[in-house]
Scaffold this active site. Structure first.
Site, PDB file in Angstrom:
ATOM      1  N   ARG A  75       0.869  -1.263   0.088  1.00 18.17           N
ATOM      2  CA  ARG A  75      -0.163   0.240  -0.012  1.00 18.17           C
ATOM      3  C   ARG A  75       1.009   1.106   0.065  1.00 18.17           C
ATOM      4  NH1 ARG A  75      -4.383   0.212   4.234  1.00 18.17           N
ATOM      5  NH2 ARG A  75      -5.125   1.994   2.923  1.00 18.17           N
ATOM      6  N   GLN A 105     -10.290   9.774   7.336  1.00 18.74           N
ATOM      7  CA  GLN A 105     -10.270   8.368   7.738  1.00 18.74           C
ATOM      8  C   GLN A 105      -9.219   7.764   7.056  1.00 18.74           C
ATOM      9  OE1 GLN A 105     -14.403   6.623   8.138  1.00 18.74           O
ATOM     10  NE2 GLN A 105     -15.076   8.656   7.066  1.00 18.74           N
ATOM     11  N   VAL A 107      -5.596   6.766   5.485  1.00 20.41           N
ATOM     12  CA  VAL A 107      -4.084   6.973   5.997  1.00 20.41           C
ATOM     13  C   VAL A 107      -2.989   7.440   4.883  1.00 20.41           C
ATOM     14  CG1 VAL A 107      -4.840   4.920   7.320  1.00 20.41           C
ATOM     15  CG2 VAL A 107      -3.902   4.399   5.160  1.00 20.41           C
ATOM     16  N   HIS A 123      -7.607   7.162  11.361  1.00 18.27           N
ATOM     17  CA  HIS A 123      -6.993   5.806  11.372  1.00 18.27           C
ATOM     18  C   HIS A 123      -5.457   5.656  11.307  1.00 18.27           C
ATOM     19  CE1 HIS A 123     -11.533   5.134   9.962  1.00 18.27           C
ATOM     20  NE2 HIS A 123     -11.310   5.235  11.197  1.00 18.27           N
ATOM     21  N   GLY A 189     -16.535  11.828  -0.025  1.00 18.92           N
ATOM     22  CA  GLY A 189     -16.243  10.453  -0.086  1.00 18.92           C
ATOM     23  C   GLY A 189     -16.433   9.139   0.649  1.00 18.92           C
ATOM     24  N   SER A 191     -19.741   7.199   2.885  1.00 18.98           N
ATOM     25  CA  SER A 191     -21.419   6.989   2.980  1.00 18.98           C
ATOM     26  C   SER A 191     -21.518   6.946   4.445  1.00 18.98           C
ATOM     27  CB  SER A 191     -21.763   5.552   2.347  1.00 18.98           C
ATOM     28  OG  SER A 191     -20.960   4.739   2.695  1.00 18.98           O
TER      29      SER A 191
END
Length: 253
Positions: A75, A105, A107, A123, A189, A191
């Site tokens: 990642r 949220q 990273v 996070h 971005g 929900s």
């Protein structure tokens, strides 16, 4: 990468700074997805290749730390290959006239790379590692690899500086304090299905204008003064900004 044709100019002649002193922005995976970062919950998301318990939990770390490190190294490597998009730049551009507080949220560091100066990562941060002996010891990773044998100053193995499933979210109280003083609350971005971040909107004063930008925007409960913009971040953010800052316009290419 500079997306000048979609960044907004905020013209102080049309809107005084004191009218909307603090804009709080909550962002989720959708804004980063448009930069090419794969999300976890989409049909082609990362969880199709990995089970949550294999790579993003304390149990996973105890059972197979190498697999966990490999997953986050992958990642992290991808993060160096992508750039901020127009939505990131539009948010950063608001700082020219307003106190903009970003709660993310995500990273990744795309908000920072776009120019946002006040970013709270709920996070954790992909480009950082922390001590397994003392969580307060946090280090910036040099490059994209974190390996077994990389230790903190106490001699303990470093782990990804990520809030894993089953762990507390230490920044949630700071995020709650930020949203309580918002003059405008902009959600992009996400929900609003991932908690505790999804609950932050409940702490925004009821009279504050709120905007939710997401193709699947559909809150599970009534939210006062909420405008739904069912679009992707790069197209929906300009719509939201134009709604609460009518003096904005697109810059020419």
């Amino acid at each position: 990468m500079k997306v000048s044709n979609t960044i907004f100019e905020v013209r102080s002649a049309k809107c005084e700074r004191n009218d909307m002193k603090t804009i709080v922005v909550l962002t989720g995976a959708g804004i980063s997805a448009e930069s090419g970062i794969r999300t976890f919950r989409d049909a082609d998301g990362l969880w199709n290749n990995y089970r949550i318990e294999e790579v993003a939990s304390p149990v996973a770390w105890e059972r197979d730390p190498q697999l966990v490190l490999d997953f986050y190294n992958m990642r992290r490597k991808q993060l160096y290959e992508v750039e901020p998009n127009a939505a990131h730049y539009a948010i950063a551009a608001l700082e020219e006239h307003f106190d903009v507080q970003v709660i993310t949220q995500n990273v990744d560091d795309l908000h920072e790379r776009a120019g946002s100066n006040q970013v709270l990562h709920l996070h954790g941060e992909l480009k950082k590692a922390r001590s397994t002996a003392d969580p307060s010891l946090v280090y910036t990773i040099n490059g994209w690899e974190l390996n077994l044998g990389d230790t903190c100053e106490l001699g303990s193995q470093l782990r990804p500086h990520i809030v894993w499933f089953g762990e507390d979210v230490p920044e949630i109280m700071n995020a709650t304090s930020l949203v309580q003083r918002a003059d405008v609350f902009l959600v992009i971005g996400t929900s609003l299905k991932v908690y505790p971040a999804a609950g932050l909107i409940r702490y925004v004063p009821s009279n504050v204008p709120k905007f939710l930008v997401d193709p699947d925007a559909s809150p599970a409960y009534p939210v006062p003064n909420l405008t739904l913009i069912r679009e992707k971040a790069t197209t929906g953010v300009p719509v939201a900004i134009s709604s609460f800052l009518p003096g904005t316009r697109k810059r020419n290419p």
